[in-house]
Design an enzyme around this catalytic site. Structure first.
Site, mmCIF file in Angstrom:
data_model
loop_
_atom_site.group_PDB
_atom_site.id
_atom_site.type_symbol
_atom_site.label_atom_id
_atom_site.label_comp_id
_atom_site.label_asym_id
_atom_site.label_seq_id
_atom_site.Cartn_x
_atom_site.Cartn_y
_atom_site.Cartn_z
ATOM 1 C CG HIS A 79 1.170 1.152 8.935
ATOM 2 N ND1 HIS A 79 2.227 2.017 8.904
ATOM 3 C CD2 HIS A 79 1.611 -0.003 8.379
ATOM 4 C CE1 HIS A 79 3.264 1.426 8.333
ATOM 5 N NE2 HIS A 79 2.920 0.199 8.004
ATOM 6 C CB ALA A 80 -4.165 3.295 11.218
#
Length: 108
Positions: free
Chosen positions: A23-24
């Site tokens: 994620h991210a």
């Protein structure tokens, strides 16, 4: 990492090493590396559909979490190297400062 060779498909199964999953920032690092690989690689959960690792939206849509099994695949000349490089990155903890620097340098 287990590598198997099929009809011109090279694949490896790897466990997500980042505590925050892909994620991210970790997903951005995966996409950055994928953009340098030829041939391109796909990522998928064992029972899921493969997505292009060059697409941040597609990588994020898979919700790869810490400890998940991910199948990295590529076909064609250089597929083994592409799969190996991506599998090594996915298996690492990518939230540490040193890992971020290493990943950025590797994609240059």
């Amino acid at each position: 990492m287990e590598t198997s060779e099929g009809v011109d498909v090279i694949s490896a199964e790897v466990i997500v090493g980042s505590k925050s999953g892909l994620h991210a920032r970790p997903a951005a690092m995966v996409v950055a590396l994928a953009g340098t690989l030829d041939p391109p690689v796909t990522l998928r959960k064992p029972d899921g559909l493969a997505v292009n690792a060059r697409s941040i939206v597609k990588v994020l849509s898979q919700n790869f979490c810490y400890g998940d099994l991910v199948v990295v695949e590529a076909t064609g000349d250089g597929a083994e190297d592409s799969v190996r490089e991506m599998a090594e990155l996915v298996a690492r903890e990518l939230e540490e400062d040193d890992a971020i620097v290493d990943a950025i340098e590797a994609s240059d």
